[in-house]
Design a protein around this motif. Sequence first.
Motif, PDB file in Angstrom:
ATOM      1  N   LEU A   1     -32.382  14.484 -94.995  1.00 15.53           N
ATOM      2  CA  LEU A   1     -31.298  13.497 -95.464  1.00 15.53           C
ATOM      3  C   LEU A   1     -29.989  13.832 -94.749  1.00 15.53           C
ATOM      4  O   LEU A   1     -29.391  15.013 -94.628  1.00 15.53           O
ATOM      5  CB  LEU A   1     -31.045  13.402 -96.777  1.00 15.53           C
ATOM      6  CG  LEU A   1     -32.305  12.725 -97.708  1.00 15.53           C
ATOM      7  CD1 LEU A   1     -31.623  12.566 -98.923  1.00 15.53           C
ATOM      8  CD2 LEU A   1     -32.722  11.581 -97.100  1.00 15.53           C
ATOM      9  N   ASP A   2     -29.010  12.711 -94.066  1.00 19.74           N
ATOM     10  CA  ASP A   2     -27.981  13.170 -93.573  1.00 19.74           C
ATOM     11  C   ASP A   2     -26.782  12.777 -94.568  1.00 19.74           C
ATOM     12  O   ASP A   2     -27.094  12.503 -95.727  1.00 19.74           O
ATOM     13  CB  ASP A   2     -27.579  12.222 -92.377  1.00 19.74           C
ATOM     14  CG  ASP A   2     -27.577  10.841 -92.620  1.00 19.74           C
ATOM     15  OD1 ASP A   2     -27.382  10.453 -93.682  1.00 19.74           O
ATOM     16  OD2 ASP A   2     -27.752   9.943 -91.549  1.00 19.74           O
TER      17      ASP A   2
ATOM     18  N   GLN B   1     -24.987  10.521 -95.121  1.00 18.05           N
ATOM     19  CA  GLN B   1     -24.970   9.172 -96.066  1.00 18.05           C
ATOM     20  C   GLN B   1     -26.592   8.901 -96.646  1.00 18.05           C
ATOM     21  O   GLN B   1     -26.792   7.794 -96.853  1.00 18.05           O
ATOM     22  CB  GLN B   1     -24.697   8.069 -94.739  1.00 18.05           C
ATOM     23  CG  GLN B   1     -23.664   7.898 -94.047  1.00 18.05           C
ATOM     24  CD  GLN B   1     -23.053   9.001 -93.479  1.00 18.05           C
ATOM     25  OE1 GLN B   1     -23.879   9.451 -92.445  1.00 18.05           O
ATOM     26  NE2 GLN B   1     -21.931   9.691 -93.764  1.00 18.05           N
ATOM     27  N   TYR B   2     -27.347   9.916 -96.794  1.00 17.31           N
ATOM     28  CA  TYR B   2     -28.464   9.996 -97.493  1.00 17.31           C
ATOM     29  C   TYR B   2     -29.401   9.092 -96.818  1.00 17.31           C
ATOM     30  O   TYR B   2     -30.409   8.319 -97.351  1.00 17.31           O
ATOM     31  CB  TYR B   2     -28.316   9.533 -98.909  1.00 17.31           C
ATOM     32  CG  TYR B   2     -27.594  10.581 -99.695  1.00 17.31           C
ATOM     33  CD1 TYR B   2     -28.196  11.819-100.329  1.00 17.31           C
ATOM     34  CD2 TYR B   2     -26.144  10.842 -99.814  1.00 17.31           C
ATOM     35  CE1 TYR B   2     -27.669  12.756-100.865  1.00 17.31           C
ATOM     36  CE2 TYR B   2     -25.605  11.643-100.322  1.00 17.31           C
ATOM     37  CZ  TYR B   2     -26.195  12.812-101.294  1.00 17.31           C
ATOM     38  OH  TYR B   2     -25.674  13.921-101.654  1.00 17.31           O
ATOM     39  N   LYS B   3     -29.508   8.981 -95.372  1.00 18.60           N
ATOM     40  CA  LYS B   3     -30.356   8.332 -94.520  1.00 18.60           C
ATOM     41  C   LYS B   3     -31.383   9.386 -94.047  1.00 18.60           C
ATOM     42  O   LYS B   3     -30.917  10.522 -93.557  1.00 18.60           O
ATOM     43  CB  LYS B   3     -29.588   7.763 -93.466  1.00 18.60           C
ATOM     44  CG  LYS B   3     -28.829   6.290 -93.785  1.00 18.60           C
ATOM     45  CD  LYS B   3     -28.304   5.460 -93.073  1.00 18.60           C
ATOM     46  CE  LYS B   3     -27.446   4.353 -93.210  1.00 18.60           C
ATOM     47  NZ  LYS B   3     -26.730   3.617 -92.322  1.00 18.60           N
ATOM     48  N   VAL B   4     -32.499   8.951 -93.818  1.00 19.66           N
ATOM     49  CA  VAL B   4     -33.598   9.758 -93.376  1.00 19.66           C
ATOM     50  C   VAL B   4     -33.322  10.166 -91.815  1.00 19.66           C
ATOM     51  O   VAL B   4     -33.180   8.967 -90.870  1.00 19.66           O
ATOM     52  CB  VAL B   4     -34.989   9.266 -93.915  1.00 19.66           C
ATOM     53  CG1 VAL B   4     -35.992  10.344 -93.155  1.00 19.66           C
ATOM     54  CG2 VAL B   4     -35.223   9.217 -95.094  1.00 19.66           C
ATOM     55  N   GLN B   5     -33.357  11.282 -91.533  1.00 15.11           N
ATOM     56  CA  GLN B   5     -33.288  11.694 -90.240  1.00 15.11           C
ATOM     57  C   GLN B   5     -34.424  12.655 -89.590  1.00 15.11           C
ATOM     58  O   GLN B   5     -34.895  13.545 -90.472  1.00 15.11           O
ATOM     59  CB  GLN B   5     -31.997  12.335 -89.802  1.00 15.11           C
ATOM     60  CG  GLN B   5     -30.821  11.328 -90.172  1.00 15.11           C
ATOM     61  CD  GLN B   5     -30.507  10.098 -89.386  1.00 15.11           C
ATOM     62  OE1 GLN B   5     -31.345  10.289 -88.228  1.00 15.11           O
ATOM     63  NE2 GLN B   5     -29.967   9.143 -89.786  1.00 15.11           N
TER      64      GLN B   5
ATOM     65  N   ASP C   1     -39.210   8.845 -96.745  1.00 10.18           N
ATOM     66  CA  ASP C   1     -38.360   9.530 -97.984  1.00 10.18           C
ATOM     67  C   ASP C   1     -39.102  10.457 -98.488  1.00 10.18           C
ATOM     68  O   ASP C   1     -38.383  11.701 -98.913  1.00 10.18           O
ATOM     69  CB  ASP C   1     -38.120   8.272 -99.111  1.00 10.18           C
ATOM     70  CG  ASP C   1     -37.482   7.126 -98.296  1.00 10.18           C
ATOM     71  OD1 ASP C   1     -36.389   6.811 -98.544  1.00 10.18           O
ATOM     72  OD2 ASP C   1     -38.016   6.441 -97.708  1.00 10.18           O
TER      73      ASP C   1
ATOM     74  N   SER D   1     -25.001  17.567 -90.535  1.00  6.82           N
ATOM     75  CA  SER D   1     -24.913  16.681 -91.438  1.00  6.82           C
ATOM     76  C   SER D   1     -25.756  16.591 -92.777  1.00  6.82           C
ATOM     77  O   SER D   1     -26.950  16.272 -92.731  1.00  6.82           O
ATOM     78  CB  SER D   1     -25.189  15.003 -90.898  1.00  6.82           C
ATOM     79  OG  SER D   1     -24.791  14.090 -91.812  1.00  6.82           O
TER      80      SER D   1
ATOM     81  N   SER E   1     -29.443  17.577 -92.603  1.00 13.06           N
ATOM     82  CA  SER E   1     -29.995  17.201 -91.167  1.00 13.06           C
ATOM     83  C   SER E   1     -29.132  17.771 -89.981  1.00 13.06           C
ATOM     84  O   SER E   1     -28.256  18.444 -90.137  1.00 13.06           O
ATOM     85  CB  SER E   1     -30.222  15.732 -90.976  1.00 13.06           C
ATOM     86  OG  SER E   1     -28.759  15.212 -90.807  1.00 13.06           O
TER      87      SER E   1
END
Length: 531
Positions: free
Chosen positions: A72-73, A75-79, A161, A225, A228
Amino acid sequence: MPNPIRYTSPGRLAAALLVAALLALAPVLSARAETTLKVIPQASLSVLDPIWTTAYLVRNHGYLIYDTLFALDAQYKVQPQMVDKWTVTEKGLKYTFTLRPGLKFHDGAPVTSRDVIASIKRWEARDLFGQTLASYTQSMDAVSATTFSITLKEPFGLVLDALAKPSSNVPFIMPERVASTDPMKQIQDYTGSGPFIFVKEEFNPGSKSVYRKFTGYVPRKEPPSLLSGGKVAKVDRVEWIYVPDGNTGVAAMNAGEMDYYENPPIDLLSLMRSNPKIKVEVTDPIGTQVVLRPNHLLPPFNNAKVREALYYVLNQQDYLQAIVGDPTLYKVCPAMFICGTPLESKAGSEGLKVDLNKAKQLLKEGGYNGERVVLMDPTDQFIPHNAALVTASLLRKAGMNVEVQAMDWSTMLGRRAKKDPIDQGGWNLLHTWATGADLISPMTHFFVPANCDKAWFGWYCDPKVEELRKQWSRAGDAAQRKQLGEAIQQQVYATGGYYPLGQFVLPTAYNERLSGVIVSPVAIFWNIEKK
């Protein structure tokens, strides 16, 4: 015959003397060039398998020596992390992943698809989110040495996720020979895939652990980040030195002997805030929830009425004052999915308030008759220790016969897995805490899942909760997930699954000579430079 005298010019003599001096100093200069980050961790490290246990300390150890497929970055987005590229079929039934080039284990062997598949399978056997992914999976196959696929029985939109799960248990990638270890047994080989190598020969269980920079690690090119991006080891060594006494730890920080104090006692923070060379910062902005977990297998908490009684005894304000004290660092929060996140809700908590008469009535209806209740108290951890003292006092007021059993944190981590009766080493109640990163979803939450013997310690068992969690995993939009999240919370409150006792943030202290400390709910040590 004496040696002849040879003339040497002053310039050549000075140069020769300079070279000789540099050669003599070379070992010293080399030693000085090596940088060591000295850390006071949150507890003593004895368990080294981050799949076998959910303990945060072991998770942090895992992030030092292992890498993940996704992360997670900020912004809690998967990378992608170890993965270079991936594709998904139109119907969402097959995911194909290709690893990025240059990935190696600490023994120099390349990371392959077989290693990845074995690691995922071992993780799935122990982790709740992993178990959900496994239930949707038809097969995992090695397409080539660096490409693997996951084929699903039906669409499951949380595959990435799951593989990017940020906290315990984390799907770390291990060599196949290690990942093939029985998930119920601890690994003995700590060959990793991450930016640091665990130095086993310098490990002193419960006291000191050492990590050395892995020069063969190839970081991603993106800036770091959260969890990530590029995991660049900017120090040569990381030393965890456990200091059980808070005053001793603070003194070591103020003297510059230690660089980083993960969770210093809150009542001692002022002693470091007054030191201009130390920064005291909140590195986990979401915060932490302290909880009380009953053992659902043993009396008296195998009775729903007895579990319900505790809601009329426990008061979050009492716990937050005892653990944190500073009201700027805590909040009363009944949300099981933690306040400040999309699933925040008061569902199920309406109308609950301290009422000792109501509690005593429920205890009587539940058949409680003064039987001994064993409460484990890890005295070397101020969060569960202070919580245990409050719980013992409150339950005694309600007429419960509470026996507080003191132990260290490492002992409790082992003992909480025991399902035996209390006269054979079992237990009735324990306290712990969890970061918001673990509590934002029914898939990652420790204490909400109610899948009986596969549930977190305490073994909460409720088919309705499990059906609602299954529906949540299939929900197609945020509004539906919000509604299902409230239904799950309401059912957990109704059946006494566990008791949320408030939300707070834990500051971290570190020396000003450090830079690059990443704001994260996980204590991570890449990107940190030491002047």
